[in-house]
Design a protein around this motif. Sequence first.
Motif, PDB file in Angstrom:
ATOM      1  N   VAL A  71       0.840  -1.208   0.000  1.00 59.88           N
ATOM      2  CA  VAL A  71       0.000   0.000   0.000  1.00 59.88           C
ATOM      3  C   VAL A  71       0.870   1.252   0.000  1.00 59.88           C
ATOM      4  O   VAL A  71       0.594   2.216  -0.717  1.00 59.88           O
ATOM      5  N   ALA A  72       1.928   1.236   0.804  1.00 61.82           N
ATOM      6  CA  ALA A  72       2.819   2.390   0.873  1.00 61.82           C
ATOM      7  C   ALA A  72       3.463   2.668  -0.479  1.00 61.82           C
ATOM      8  O   ALA A  72       3.574   3.828  -0.915  1.00 61.82           O
ATOM      9  N   ASN A  73       3.870   1.616  -1.173  1.00 60.16           N
ATOM     10  CA  ASN A  73       4.499   1.786  -2.486  1.00 60.16           C
ATOM     11  C   ASN A  73       3.508   2.351  -3.499  1.00 60.16           C
ATOM     12  O   ASN A  73       3.848   3.221  -4.309  1.00 60.16           O
ATOM     13  N   ALA A  74       2.269   1.859  -3.459  1.00 62.04           N
ATOM     14  CA  ALA A  74       1.256   2.358  -4.388  1.00 62.04           C
ATOM     15  C   ALA A  74       0.996   3.849  -4.166  1.00 62.04           C
ATOM     16  O   ALA A  74       0.941   4.632  -5.123  1.00 62.04           O
ATOM     17  N   TRP A  75       0.842   4.251  -2.917  1.00 63.56           N
ATOM     18  CA  TRP A  75       0.540   5.658  -2.617  1.00 63.56           C
ATOM     19  C   TRP A  75       1.738   6.562  -2.876  1.00 63.56           C
ATOM     20  O   TRP A  75       1.577   7.705  -3.318  1.00 63.56           O
ATOM     21  N   TRP A  76       2.933   6.067  -2.605  1.00 62.41           N
ATOM     22  CA  TRP A  76       4.108   6.879  -2.900  1.00 62.41           C
ATOM     23  C   TRP A  76       4.260   7.071  -4.411  1.00 62.41           C
ATOM     24  O   TRP A  76       4.531   8.171  -4.880  1.00 62.41           O
ATOM     25  N   SER A  77       4.054   6.000  -5.171  1.00 62.55           N
ATOM     26  CA  SER A  77       4.191   6.076  -6.623  1.00 62.55           C
ATOM     27  C   SER A  77       3.140   6.986  -7.239  1.00 62.55           C
ATOM     28  O   SER A  77       3.433   7.752  -8.173  1.00 62.55           O
ATOM     29  N   ALA A  78       1.916   6.904  -6.737  1.00 60.54           N
ATOM     30  CA  ALA A  78       0.813   7.657  -7.343  1.00 60.54           C
ATOM     31  C   ALA A  78       0.702   9.081  -6.822  1.00 60.54           C
ATOM     32  O   ALA A  78       0.403  10.008  -7.587  1.00 60.54           O
ATOM     33  N   ILE A  79       0.942   9.275  -5.527  1.00 59.64           N
ATOM     34  CA  ILE A  79       0.655  10.565  -4.889  1.00 59.64           C
ATOM     35  C   ILE A  79       1.883  11.170  -4.210  1.00 59.64           C
ATOM     36  O   ILE A  79       2.258  12.313  -4.488  1.00 59.64           O
ATOM     37  N   GLY A  80       2.491  10.406  -3.312  1.00 59.34           N
ATOM     38  CA  GLY A  80       3.507  10.960  -2.423  1.00 59.34           C
ATOM     39  C   GLY A  80       4.685  11.609  -3.105  1.00 59.34           C
ATOM     40  O   GLY A  80       5.124  12.695  -2.714  1.00 59.34           O
ATOM     41  N   ARG A  81       5.224  10.976  -4.136  1.00 57.50           N
ATOM     42  CA  ARG A  81       6.415  11.525  -4.773  1.00 57.50           C
ATOM     43  C   ARG A  81       6.134  12.844  -5.481  1.00 57.50           C
ATOM     44  O   ARG A  81       7.011  13.708  -5.577  1.00 57.50           O
ATOM     45  N   HIS A  82       4.909  13.014  -5.968  1.00 61.50           N
ATOM     46  CA  HIS A  82       4.558  14.286  -6.607  1.00 61.50           C
ATOM     47  C   HIS A  82       4.443  15.405  -5.571  1.00 61.50           C
ATOM     48  O   HIS A  82       4.842  16.536  -5.823  1.00 61.50           O
ATOM     49  N   ILE A  83       3.893  15.070  -4.405  1.00 66.49           N
ATOM     50  CA  ILE A  83       3.783  16.067  -3.339  1.00 66.49           C
ATOM     51  C   ILE A  83       5.165  16.468  -2.847  1.00 66.49           C
ATOM     52  O   ILE A  83       5.459  17.663  -2.665  1.00 66.49           O
ATOM     53  N   CYS A  84       6.043  15.479  -2.638  1.00 64.51           N
ATOM     54  CA  CYS A  84       7.374  15.753  -2.091  1.00 64.51           C
ATOM     55  C   CYS A  84       8.324  16.369  -3.113  1.00 64.51           C
ATOM     56  O   CYS A  84       9.057  17.313  -2.808  1.00 64.51           O
ATOM     57  N   HIS A  85       8.324  15.845  -4.331  1.00 64.77           N
ATOM     58  CA  HIS A  85       9.300  16.278  -5.331  1.00 64.77           C
ATOM     59  C   HIS A  85       8.824  17.454  -6.175  1.00 64.77           C
ATOM     60  O   HIS A  85       9.643  18.262  -6.626  1.00 64.77           O
ATOM     61  N   ASP A  86       7.517  17.538  -6.405  1.00 62.18           N
ATOM     62  CA  ASP A  86       6.992  18.560  -7.318  1.00 62.18           C
ATOM     63  C   ASP A  86       6.271  19.694  -6.591  1.00 62.18           C
ATOM     64  O   ASP A  86       5.870  20.672  -7.224  1.00 62.18           O
ATOM     65  N   GLY A  87       6.070  19.537  -5.286  1.00 58.17           N
ATOM     66  CA  GLY A  87       5.466  20.615  -4.509  1.00 58.17           C
ATOM     67  C   GLY A  87       4.015  20.895  -4.832  1.00 58.17           C
ATOM     68  O   GLY A  87       3.563  22.042  -4.701  1.00 58.17           O
ATOM     69  N   VAL A  88       3.264  19.872  -5.231  1.00 56.95           N
ATOM     70  CA  VAL A  88       1.851  20.068  -5.531  1.00 56.95           C
ATOM     71  C   VAL A  88       1.009  19.495  -4.398  1.00 56.95           C
ATOM     72  O   VAL A  88       1.500  18.723  -3.576  1.00 56.95           O
ATOM     73  N   SER A  89      -0.243  19.866  -4.348  1.00 55.45           N
ATOM     74  CA  SER A  89      -1.109  19.427  -3.261  1.00 55.45           C
ATOM     75  C   SER A  89      -1.666  18.034  -3.530  1.00 55.45           C
ATOM     76  O   SER A  89      -1.712  17.571  -4.675  1.00 55.45           O
ATOM     77  N   PHE A  90      -2.119  17.393  -2.458  1.00 55.65           N
ATOM     78  CA  PHE A  90      -2.743  16.077  -2.591  1.00 55.65           C
ATOM     79  C   PHE A  90      -3.954  16.150  -3.513  1.00 55.65           C
ATOM     80  O   PHE A  90      -4.128  15.300  -4.389  1.00 55.65           O
ATOM     81  N   CYS A  91      -4.795  17.149  -3.307  1.00 57.70           N
ATOM     82  CA  CYS A  91      -6.023  17.265  -4.113  1.00 57.70           C
ATOM     83  C   CYS A  91      -5.714  17.411  -5.591  1.00 57.70           C
ATOM     84  O   CYS A  91      -6.407  16.839  -6.439  1.00 57.70           O
ATOM     85  N   ALA A  92      -4.651  18.171  -5.910  1.00 60.60           N
ATOM     86  CA  ALA A  92      -4.300  18.377  -7.320  1.00 60.60           C
ATOM     87  C   ALA A  92      -3.825  17.077  -7.955  1.00 60.60           C
ATOM     88  O   ALA A  92      -4.189  16.752  -9.085  1.00 60.60           O
ATOM     89  N   VAL A  93      -3.007  16.327  -7.222  1.00 60.88           N
ATOM     90  CA  VAL A  93      -2.513  15.071  -7.772  1.00 60.88           C
ATOM     91  C   VAL A  93      -3.655  14.075  -7.936  1.00 60.88           C
ATOM     92  O   VAL A  93      -3.770  13.400  -8.965  1.00 60.88           O
ATOM     93  N   TRP A  94      -4.503  13.968  -6.917  1.00 60.98           N
ATOM     94  CA  TRP A  94      -5.626  13.034  -6.984  1.00 60.98           C
ATOM     95  C   TRP A  94      -6.562  13.385  -8.141  1.00 60.98           C
ATOM     96  O   TRP A  94      -7.015  12.505  -8.874  1.00 60.98           O
ATOM     97  N   LYS A  95      -6.837  14.673  -8.312  1.00 61.57           N
ATOM     98  CA  LYS A  95      -7.747  15.110  -9.373  1.00 61.57           C
ATOM     99  C   LYS A  95      -7.186  14.786 -10.750  1.00 61.57           C
ATOM    100  O   LYS A  95      -7.941  14.487 -11.684  1.00 61.57           O
ATOM    101  N   ALA A  96      -5.875  14.807 -10.887  1.00 63.44           N
ATOM    102  CA  ALA A  96      -5.258  14.565 -12.196  1.00 63.44           C
ATOM    103  C   ALA A  96      -5.206  13.092 -12.576  1.00 63.44           C
ATOM    104  O   ALA A  96      -4.978  12.756 -13.732  1.00 63.44           O
ATOM    105  N   LEU A  97      -5.416  12.208 -11.615  1.00 64.79           N
ATOM    106  CA  LEU A  97      -5.375  10.776 -11.934  1.00 64.79           C
ATOM    107  C   LEU A  97      -6.585  10.376 -12.775  1.00 64.79           C
ATOM    108  O   LEU A  97      -7.717  10.766 -12.464  1.00 64.79           O
ATOM    109  N   PRO A  98      -6.396   9.574 -13.808  1.00 67.27           N
ATOM    110  CA  PRO A  98      -7.536   9.031 -14.556  1.00 67.27           C
ATOM    111  C   PRO A  98      -8.386   8.153 -13.636  1.00 67.27           C
ATOM    112  O   PRO A  98      -7.889   7.609 -12.641  1.00 67.27           O
TER     113      PRO A  98
END
Length: 343
Positions: A71-98
Amino acid sequence: MDIYGSNKPMVDIGRRTSRPPGLSTSDVGILRSTILPSLSLHTGFSVASFIAAKATDRAELKDFAWPSSQVANAWWSAIGRHICHDGVSFCAVWKALPWTEKVLLSSVTIWGLRLFCRIVSRSLARGKDDPRYTELKAKDPGFWKSAFLNLFLPEAVFLTFITLPFTLPFRMGSTTPSCLDLSSEAAGAIRAMGVALFGAGFALESMADCQLELHRLERTDLCRHGVWSIVRHPNYLGDTLVHISFAVMNVANSFNPVVLLGPIANYVYLRVVGGDAQNEPSQEERYKSQDPHKYAQLQTWRREKNSFWPSLSELANPWTWVVYASGLVAVVVEEGFREWAMQ
């Protein structure tokens, strides 16, 4: 202006993959972008669980890391790394997922959290190490000297490949375009197939654990009713269907054939390394010396029921149709959520 409302270089999510500065698409391979980060994450979980297991002399803590690291790997791959590396919000990353990838991530989370809670509750109720590991420690006085290399680290390697269906699509979308060109109707039908497989597998695994616990509260013999009347290891069959469903969901979105290694690795682990390959021999050895009645039941059960895959005769088993119906219910629920989310 990018999808996050800033003037920074666009960071693609879901079917596309963010790229660190100075790294071009052609430089990113599956090994570098997905396999090595996954191996590092799962190895970290294995090291932590080994330290805790050795300190408490409970090797079963290894099992805690099995669902939690996935579960941790899935969330890091899909959400966490974008928040940490790209400085975007959780909501923005989640909204962009198909939508399909949202379903995939949610399915992994539901499956992993249930299994984690099951493993923890079983451990707390037992109050001591799992009998399988107790036997191993009794046979090998130097168990802890080799346990990390023999038990903990191999699981990290297996998990690296098992998690491919829910790490690769989030990490390598744009660099490995889908080898399939599906219409929206075909993609929707395949997603529904994946959801049905997940629903059936999740229900089978959940019912197997629940029925086994209830049986143990009332009786001391083998549990052979309910979904345990379909095969001898319905929980492992359910787990296999769940992991197959993750690969099927990939087909509906950005499919890469490499993700097929996920359910294959999971199946090999359950059939050859752990799972019923480890559990049933342990049961047989214990029952033969401690419980002749259970041992006799196990021998009879082996003659009557397959270990993993049900025979065609199980089509007459009403519990087979309960599992099938669970898959259909999952499709209806997912479609209901999709219509609600699209409003």
